[in-house]
Design an enzyme around this catalytic site. Structure first.
Site, PDB file in Angstrom:
ATOM      1  N   THR A 237      46.293  46.255  34.386  1.00 43.14           N
ATOM      2  CA  THR A 237      47.493  46.389  35.200  1.00 43.14           C
ATOM      3  C   THR A 237      48.222  45.061  35.245  1.00 43.14           C
ATOM      4  O   THR A 237      47.588  43.998  35.207  1.00 43.14           O
ATOM      5  CB  THR A 237      47.141  46.863  36.634  1.00 43.14           C
ATOM      6  OG1 THR A 237      48.342  46.996  37.394  1.00 43.14           O
ATOM      7  CG2 THR A 237      46.225  45.883  37.336  1.00 43.14           C
TER       8      THR A 237
ATOM      9  N   HIS B 200      29.990  45.973  41.225  1.00 38.43           N
ATOM     10  CA  HIS B 200      28.838  45.077  41.130  1.00 38.43           C
ATOM     11  C   HIS B 200      27.518  45.835  41.018  1.00 38.43           C
ATOM     12  O   HIS B 200      26.460  45.233  40.786  1.00 38.43           O
ATOM     13  CB  HIS B 200      28.801  44.166  42.365  1.00 38.43           C
ATOM     14  CG  HIS B 200      28.196  42.822  42.097  1.00 38.43           C
ATOM     15  ND1 HIS B 200      27.566  42.495  40.916  1.00 38.43           N
ATOM     16  CD2 HIS B 200      28.111  41.705  42.871  1.00 38.43           C
ATOM     17  CE1 HIS B 200      27.132  41.263  40.965  1.00 38.43           C
ATOM     18  NE2 HIS B 200      27.444  40.751  42.148  1.00 38.43           N
TER      19      HIS B 200
END
Length: 424
Positions: A333, A385
């Protein structure tokens, strides 16, 4: 013969859609395969086509929610022969029974003449409405003349308008502010696409262990390369060379070095695709869309630029298909086009990572012990994560940084070309 036009299936698991807008009016004569309406699902905007020529009868009003497979309108094929005659202005000088005669004025050659010419100089136009008018290339006269019906809502609005007070001061900034002061608020119905987007964004924040890491990139080398070869690139490939293609290609090569960034969770398993289908975030009038460029690892810079141009145009026009927005493995993006200095982009599920580009600003940096002014961009990588460790996330951004600062590494698969030559 009456033909029913039903709402097509936009994709699996979608049971209802919103009829966003009609491109024709009730009673119009339409041609076969003509676009007559826009249908909006929670994933994409699609066009509804007339399966046969004839007179249309609208069953579902714009803005209503309708089930997939339900009848949106009907077409009476007995009027099919009138489509061509109505399309020709010279065919008749009088309007048909029950229809209003429309005056078609030729468009002015200069756009500014259209904006300045109006029979309603005192009409109030909200900033949002003015923007919509500019996007649609409409002036005040065309909007007012295009109103089909005046309802009690409009009458009450005009009746309850407070009398305007003419500012006592003459002209200037204060007079402008006073004349444009308003306490109005505009309400808009949330589209199905934005509803779904909202749900997904909240789900990502709640269901993933999202973390963002940052780095900075010196854009000097890419900017010099782009400036030097831009004209030749356009002449040969027919598209402009932008910065997005460099970052998308660099991201693809970096994914080969850090494949876990391209991975995703599926139940109790981790899926690591061997291909790179990159979703590119595109801002459209109807919300954020993320069309996918498939197999980036096989494309050159010109192939990426061509795909970017085609998908962006289709997305902004609302003509992009559902199959072109699904199946991405990684997202890029670019908030820099809006002036963003830094951001923490949100992951696009079921993907596990998204890279955010930002604006390019000249900043003082240390180069070989000296302070120099360089064009710097901040890069961000948001990642899940749960499956991507810090080593892979940081290493990925460092690898992208190295290839952007030394574009020759793009040819060497992200490795140092000199070391590759020496076999080191």
């Amino acid at each position: 013969m009456i033909i029913e036009i039903k709402v097509p299936t936009p994709g699996e698991s979608i049971t209802e859609v919103e009829l966003a807008s009609w491109m024709v009016s009730d009673g119009d004569i339409v041609e076969k395969d003509q676009e007559i309406a826009e249908i909006e699902s929670d994933k994409a905007t699609l066009s509804l086509l007339a399966t046969e020529a004839g007179k249309i009868k609208i069953v579902v009003e714009a803005g209503e929610t309708i089930a997939v497979g339900a009848v949106a309108c009907t077409v009476d094929t007995e009027f099919a022969g009138e489509a061509t005659s109505q399309a020709t202005p010279e065919a008749s000088s009088e309007p048909a029974v029950g229809e209003e005669k429309q005056e078609v004025s030729p468009k002015p050659e200069q756009p500014e003449a259209k904006a300045n010419t109006t029979n309603y100089p005192d009409a109030k136009v909200s900033p949002l409405a003015k923007k919509r008018m500019e996007e649609a290339d409409l002036n005040i006269d065309e909007v007012i003349n295009g109103l089909k019906r005046i309802s009690t809502k409009e009458v009450e609005m005009v009746k309850n308008l407070p009398e305007q007070e003419t500012p006592s001061s003459g002209g200037g900034h204060s007079a402008f502010i006073a004349s444009h002061a308003s306490r109005d608020a505009e309400r808009q119905k949330m589209t199905m696409l934005r509803k779904k987007l909202s749900q997904r964004l909240v789900a990502v924040k709640n269901e993933t262990a999202m973390l963002t890491t940052f780095n900075e990139v010196d854009m000097s080398a890419v900017m010099a390369l782009r400036k030097k070869y831009q004209s030749k690139f356009i002449d040969k490939h027919g598209v402009k060379l932008g910065f997005m293609s460099f970052f998308i290609k660099a991201a693809s090569l970096a994914l080969k070095h850090h494949p876990m960034v391209n991975a995703m969770i599926d139940g109790d398993e981790i899926v690591i695709p061997d291909y790179h289908d990159v979703s590119v975030a595109v801002q459209t009038p109807k919300g954020l869309m993320v069309p996918v460029i498939r197999n980036i690892e096989t494309l050159s810079l010109d192939g990426i630029e061509t795909s970017l141009k085609n998908l962006a145009e289709k997305a902004r026009k609302g003509k992009i298909g559902l199959e072109e927005m699904t199946g991405g493995t990684f997202t890029v993006t670019n908030g820099g086009v809006f002036g963003s200095m830094l951001s923490t982009p949100i992951i696009n599920p079921p993907q596990s990572a998204i890279m955010g580009m930002h604006n390019i600003v000249e900043r003082p940096v240390a180069v070989n012990g000296k302070v120099e002014i360089r064009p710097i961009m901040y890069l961000a990588l948001s990642y899940d994560h749960r499956i991507i460790d810090g080593k892979d996330s940081v290493g990925f951004l460092v690898k992208v940084k190295e290839m952007i600062e030394d574009p020759a590494k793009l040819l060497a698969g992200g490795f140092d070309p000199e070391q590759e030559v020496l076999g080191l």
